[in-house]
Motif scaffolding. Structure first.
Motif, PDB file in Angstrom:
ATOM      1  N   ILE A 123     -14.732   8.089  21.252  1.00 35.83           N
ATOM      2  CA  ILE A 123     -16.166   8.363  21.224  1.00 35.83           C
ATOM      3  C   ILE A 123     -16.428   9.126  19.937  1.00 35.83           C
ATOM      4  O   ILE A 123     -15.787  10.144  19.674  1.00 35.83           O
ATOM      5  CB  ILE A 123     -16.592   9.203  22.440  1.00 35.83           C
ATOM      6  CG1 ILE A 123     -16.427   8.355  23.695  1.00 35.83           C
ATOM      7  CG2 ILE A 123     -18.018   9.695  22.277  1.00 35.83           C
ATOM      8  CD1 ILE A 123     -17.084   8.905  24.909  1.00 35.83           C
ATOM      9  N   SER A 124     -17.323   8.599  19.126  1.00 31.74           N
ATOM     10  CA  SER A 124     -17.603   9.326  17.893  1.00 31.74           C
ATOM     11  C   SER A 124     -18.976   9.985  18.003  1.00 31.74           C
ATOM     12  O   SER A 124     -19.910   9.423  18.562  1.00 31.74           O
ATOM     13  CB  SER A 124     -17.540   8.399  16.675  1.00 31.74           C
ATOM     14  OG  SER A 124     -18.396   7.304  16.833  1.00 31.74           O
ATOM     15  N   LYS A 125     -19.037  11.195  17.477  1.00 29.45           N
ATOM     16  CA  LYS A 125     -20.302  11.912  17.419  1.00 29.45           C
ATOM     17  C   LYS A 125     -20.810  11.797  15.986  1.00 29.45           C
ATOM     18  O   LYS A 125     -20.087  12.123  15.045  1.00 29.45           O
ATOM     19  CB  LYS A 125     -20.077  13.379  17.795  1.00 29.45           C
ATOM     20  CG  LYS A 125     -21.369  14.158  17.999  1.00 29.45           C
ATOM     21  CD  LYS A 125     -21.070  15.587  18.387  1.00 29.45           C
ATOM     22  CE  LYS A 125     -21.520  15.849  19.820  1.00 29.45           C
ATOM     23  NZ  LYS A 125     -21.349  17.276  20.197  1.00 29.45           N
ATOM     24  N   ARG A 164     -21.398   7.573  20.317  1.00 27.31           N
ATOM     25  CA  ARG A 164     -21.194   6.157  20.617  1.00 27.31           C
ATOM     26  C   ARG A 164     -19.702   5.872  20.734  1.00 27.31           C
ATOM     27  O   ARG A 164     -18.861   6.666  20.302  1.00 27.31           O
ATOM     28  CB  ARG A 164     -21.803   5.265  19.542  1.00 27.31           C
ATOM     29  CG  ARG A 164     -21.119   5.333  18.182  1.00 27.31           C
ATOM     30  CD  ARG A 164     -21.864   4.490  17.167  1.00 27.31           C
ATOM     31  NE  ARG A 164     -21.873   3.085  17.534  1.00 27.31           N
ATOM     32  CZ  ARG A 164     -20.973   2.190  17.118  1.00 27.31           C
ATOM     33  NH1 ARG A 164     -19.998   2.560  16.312  1.00 27.31           N
ATOM     34  NH2 ARG A 164     -21.036   0.942  17.477  1.00 27.31           N
ATOM     35  N   VAL A 165     -19.395   4.734  21.335  1.00 26.40           N
ATOM     36  CA  VAL A 165     -18.000   4.349  21.511  1.00 26.40           C
ATOM     37  C   VAL A 165     -17.547   3.570  20.279  1.00 26.40           C
ATOM     38  O   VAL A 165     -18.278   2.721  19.790  1.00 26.40           O
ATOM     39  CB  VAL A 165     -17.843   3.487  22.781  1.00 26.40           C
ATOM     40  CG1 VAL A 165     -16.415   3.006  22.922  1.00 26.40           C
ATOM     41  CG2 VAL A 165     -18.264   4.284  24.005  1.00 26.40           C
TER      42      VAL A 165
END
Lengths: 241, 90, 288, 407
Positions: free
Chosen positions: C115-117, C107-108
């Motif tokens: 952008i994080s995972k 998501r941003v």
């Protein structure tokens, strides 16, 4: 009237940059956008109805930010320290930190600038089984009722709920005060309590990468009529017209 | 590769005041040929219009203080902004 | 993975959520106000308050709860996560399931900078803003449900009237000093009207020239916007303005100066006069 | 009149914080107002601190302060016309006399130190005016007024407090403009280098510098403001042209600028007035002698002395007796060093030859001394004299300048 206002200390997102393809997080801290509105609202309610306004912050413990919030008129701030908090454990931590307070209203900003998840107030309301009024842009108290106006995109609603309740506010709700120098100096004497909380986060961050928007930079040439026609064609292809 | 001024300024954190903190005296500027301010100011805050007037892009200001000595004719009224720039390296 | 539950207050959101649910789960239940047939089963509900809906959804046993992305969808999603004490990842743009036990989603975050995972043990709640594939109509089994009374009472509900709701506008026509004069702002208003959008402006136009009221200022010292189409007319692109428009899907710039910073930060650039552009664009759109 | 504190300090940079820390240790109540949202937010410095004063202020500073690198290598580069360049380098491994610093980081650290000692700092607080009232000073800010019998001015080179009180007018000839870029270049090793470059800014009085930080390089120029008056290009373009010429690659991380005081000992502004002591850049305490340029240790030193003087003045009970501060400054390294540097300073300040014709003269001479051809070789002295003539340098004047600089 006892009000608890949540605020979060975050990295200043306007300063985070991509350097050599990496996010440079070496930036100053700040209080997340709109959290000052939450604190302002809590202080205004306290000033109007008496009682206490207590600030709670979870995560980064930044003395300067905490003092700024105290200077705005909070009576005290509680700082929850721990390893890592996701939204749910943040909500749990806030409950833990204020369990001795007979809270009438919990106030938060609609979202924080780091995660932008808008979820902590909703989770807190669920955990405590309290009514949640979100995206509130104006608010009044009538006896044991809170009446709030909120905007949900194209709709605007007036809501009512019994206290105690949880509220999330937008930036429109008020204009956060700028404390006077004397208030800033008095803030140094107000209490800051530290609470340790070992959280069990359900969501973990695996990676954090830069998000770069590469614009197309298509220069449209020709006379204005041709250029406009080309533009309209492009915009339709992109599905924005 | 030379990096354009506006790109360089864009690296900085500004919290721009709603009201300008720099003013110039149009009557002085319009008669001024040298426009020292344009050469001195490291932020390109002063821009000359064809008619000789000066436009002040106060939001670019680096708060270096040069405005206080940049105009020998006393056209520039400069005070520090309430918010303005925050350096992260300095 | 076995079961997913899908909810959104609007049809598009519902389809987006269903598309993700079917890409992962074998069985998908929907919850909705209208009888849409994109899930195996649909609970047709009779109330619209968030907490009542959240109460009901959390009573359904599932591994994944998928929501649309409207403000209301997200409140309900977070309440479900709170009630069930499970993880929550909003606005996901990609997703995979690892060993049938956890969701890994992107998501941003950081106002669009990163952008994080993220990793979340199942069961988990997510919201989506895009489609994850085609959704087909199904032979949906419909069940009507009476929801529990809400803790909040809606006293009044009205459509927002302000045409200048910039923060939420889908199309923004934005004017800068290069537009020449205040009179030309009327042309921008006209174009915005035809496009169903709102008019905004750069800082100098609002604070120095007074062409637009204060609440229309876009940029760091004004409003940050995220429309699908942003048309910058005669705006050079000061850094503080660019920050405020970064999240726009498509940026169009009309400017006489091809060296203006906005040029590097736009998808389509017309080098020319903004007023001429407005007149031509209005004419072209009216003709259609 | 009731006072908010014994001392109000205007400015939370090196001078202000040093004064605050010292005054609090002396038992005074102290309020610092700082216009930045944090200390260092508005500061720019070339980037080197001689640390003796810091160590006086905080004895274990070396272990704790966020210093960048110890400067162990000094390099002077003279750019001459016709592609000639003279470089002098001196290295002293392990030397810990001066460090590169980045002020946003450093000042925030020092502010935390001060706060932990009981100093009250009000950030985002802008001085908007000042007046005398009763037997004290009223400090006007965007967040209301404060009163104190004693004010320490540490508000930087533009000295707003002095200006508000009518104690100072600014004249271009006493200021340099520093323009700086922080570059994303990670230097090798653990030790740092200071490079002074002369001759790249011909026609202007001033020079170019680079300092190596931990992970970055600070690069910039300092030029006399009045010499920029006649520039054919704006200062913001000049810096990029210089960076190009030096071939400094690496992304720019920050672009900044600041005025630098350039008074010299005999032109120093008013350092005290009744109820007021002026410190640091506001007092014009910049030292230059051709080898060393320093302002930060002067700021810390003057701040500490002001803090000590404040205590003495309070004990005397007469807040007009701020000449005590001046007497203490004269006894300290601050004014002693400045006085000693005055002759060198005067040469550097007055003489454009230092930045253009002298380097050209030396390069021309060296070029000849390092060349061999069939026309026969001359004695070095003759080479020097002919080069001097060629570059329009008067040998007697040059000798005089050298004498002024070194004697």
């Amino acid at each position: 009237m006892n009000v608890v206002a949540g605020f979060k200390v975050v990295l200043d997102d306007t300063l985070i940059k991509v350097v050599n393809g990496q996010l440079d997080f070496n930036v100053p801290l700040k209080v997340s956008n709109y959290d000052k509105n939450a604190v302002e609202e809590a202080v205004e309610l306290k000033e109007k109805y008496g009682g206490t306004a207590i600030g709670v912050t979870v995560g980064i413990d930044d003395r300067k930010s905490i003092k700024d919030m105290l200077a705005m008129g909070l009576d005290e701030v509680r700082v929850v320290k721990g390893n890592y908090f996701d939204a749910l454990s943040t909500a749990e931590a806030i409950i833990e930190a204020t369990k001795d307070v007979k809270t009438d209203l919990y106030i938060f900003a609609e979202q924080t600038t780091d995660g932008n998840t808008s979820s902590v107030p909703a989770m807190l309301a669920s955990l405590l089984d309290l009514p949640l009024l979100s995206y509130v842009k104006s608010l009044r108290i009538d006896g044991r009722k809170v009446i709030a106006e909120r905007s949900l995109g194209l709709n605007s609603e007036t809501l009512e709920a019994e206290l105690p309740a949880v509220i999330s506010v937008t930036g429109e709700i008020n204009k956060p005060r700028v404390p006077t120098v004397r208030q800033v100096l008095e803030a140094s004497k107000k209490p800051i309590k530290y609470i340790e909380f070992s959280s069990q986060p359900k969501v973990k961050i695996v990676e954090l990468n830069p998000y770069v928007v590469n614009r197309k930079r298509v220069i449209i040439e020709g006379n204005m009529k041709e250029a406009v026609d080309k533009l309209i064609t492009y915009l339709k292809e992109d599905g924005v017209l | 590769m030379m990096v354009e001024l506006l790109k360089r300024l864009g690296l900085n954190k500004y919290n721009v005041d709603p009201k300008p903190h720099i003013e110039v005296d149009e009557n002085i500027c319009i008669k001024c040929k040298e426009k020292f301010c344009i050469r001195v100011c490291p932020a390109g805050t002063y821009e000359a219009l064809p008619d000789g007037r000066i436009v002040v892009h106060y939001e670019r200001c680096l708060e270096c203080g040069a405005a206080l000595v940049a105009c020998p004719y006393g056209s520039i009224k400069f005070r520090f902004p309430e918010n303005g720039i925050s350096y992260r390296y300095g | 993975m076995t079961r997913a539950v899908v909810f959104s207050e609007d049809l598009n959101g519902f389809k987006n959520a269903a598309s993700l649910a079917y890409s992962i789960a074998n069985e998908v239940y929907g919850v909705g106000y209208n009888d849409v047939k994109y899930t195996d089963k649909l609970y047709l509900i009779d109330r619209t308050e968030e907490d009542s809906i959240a109460d009901f959804i959390s009573s359904i046993n599932a591994n994944l709860y998928v929501f649309g992305n409207s403000k209301k969808d997200k409140i309900i999603a977070a309440q479900v996560a709170g009630k069930r004490k499970i993880g929550y990842i909003p606005d996901i743009i990609s997703v995979e399931v690892s060993e049938g036990k956890k969701v890994i989603a992107e998501r941003v975050a950081y106002s669009g900078l990163a952008i994080s995972k993220l990793e979340c043990e199942l069961p988990c709640v997510v919201t989506v803003s895009k489609s994850f594939g085609e959704v087909k109509e199904r032979n949906t089994q419909i069940e009507r449900v009476n929801l529990k009374e809400s803790k909040i009472k809606v006293i009044e509900s009205k459509k927002a009237t302000s045409s200048a709701d910039l923060a939420n506008a889908q199309i923004i026509v934005s004017v800068g000093r290069g537009l020449g004069s205040k009179d030309n702002v009327a042309l921008a208003e006209e174009l915005a009207k035809i496009l169903g959008g709102a008019v905004g402006g750069s800082r100098p136009v609002v604070t120095e020239l007074g062409w637009l009221p204060e609440d229309r200022q876009i940029g760091l010292s004004g409003i940050k916007v995220r429309p699908k189409l942003y048309i910058a007319l005669g705006i050079s692109g000061q850094p503080q303005h660019l920050v405020g428009i970064k999240d726009s899907k498509i940026i169009v710039a009309v400017n006489t100066d091809k060296n203006a910073p906005i040029v590097d930060n736009a998808d389509y650039v017309i080098i020319g006069d903004a007023v001429e552009f407005l007149k031509t664009m209005i004419e072209r759109l009216k003709a259609k | 009149m009731s006072f908010d504190a014994d001392v109000i300090i205007v400015g939370g940079g090196l001078a202000g914080l040093s004064a605050a820390i010292t005054a609090v240790k002396e038992g005074l109540s102290v309020i610092v107002i700082e216009r930045g949202e944090y200390s260092g937010a508005k500061n720019v410095s070339g980037g080197r601190m001689y640390i003796h004063a810091l160590q006086q202020l905080i004895p274990d500073a070396l272990e704790r302060a966020p210093l960048e690198r110890p400067i162990t290598k000094e390099t002077f580069v003279f750019y001459c016309s016709d592609d000639k360049k003279l470089t002098l380098s001196f290295e002293e491994k392990g030397k810990k006399n001066s460090y590169s610093v980045l002020r946003a980081k450093f000042d925030q650290w020092l502010a935390k130190e001060a706060e932990s000692l009981g100093v009250l700092i009000s950030y985002s607080t802008l001085l908007t005016g000042a007046r005398r009232e009763g037997n004290g000073i009223v400090i006007e800010t965007n967040r209301g007024e404060l009163r104190a019998p004693l004010v320490i001015e540490a508000d930087g080179v533009t000295a707003p407090l002095s200006r508000f009180l009518g104690l100072r007018r600014m004249e271009p000839k006493y200021y340099m403009l520093g323009v700086k870029e922080v570059l994303n270049i990670k230097p090798e090793g653990d030790e740092g280098e200071a490079v002074t470059i002369v001759g790249l800014t011909k026609g202007y009085k001033g020079g170019v510098f680079t300092y190596t930080n931990k992970d970055t390089i600070s690069f910039g120029f300092t030029l006399k403001v009045d010499s920029l008056y006649n520039s054919d290009k704006p200062s913001h373009q000049l810096i990029e042209e210089i960076r190009e010429k030096l071939g400094l690659k690496g992304e720019i991380l920050e672009y900044s600028a600041h005025l630098i005081p350039y008074f010299g000992y005999e032109n120093l502004p008013k350092l005290y007035d009744a109820n007021i002591m002026v410190t640091g850049d506001a007092a014009g305490l910049l030292y230059e002698d051709g080898f060393v340029i320093r302002g930060m240790d002067m700021a810390i030193g003057s701040g500490m002395i002001a803090g000590k003087a404040a205590k003495k003045i309070k004990d005397l009970g007469d807040y007009t007796k701020t000449d005590i501060y001046y007497e203490m400054l004269k006894e300290s390294f601050v004014l002693k060093d400045l006085e000693n540097a005055w002759r060198s300073f005067k040469v550097l300040e007055a003489d454009e030859k230092i930045y253009s014709s002298y380097p050209d003269f030396i390069c021309s001479a060296l070029s000849k001394l390092f060349s061999v051809d069939s026309n026969g070789r001359q004695r070095p002295l003759k080479v020097l004299l002919s080069s001097a003539k060629e570059k329009g340098v008067s040998v007697t004047e040059a000798l005089k300048d050298i004498m002024e600089m070194v004697l």
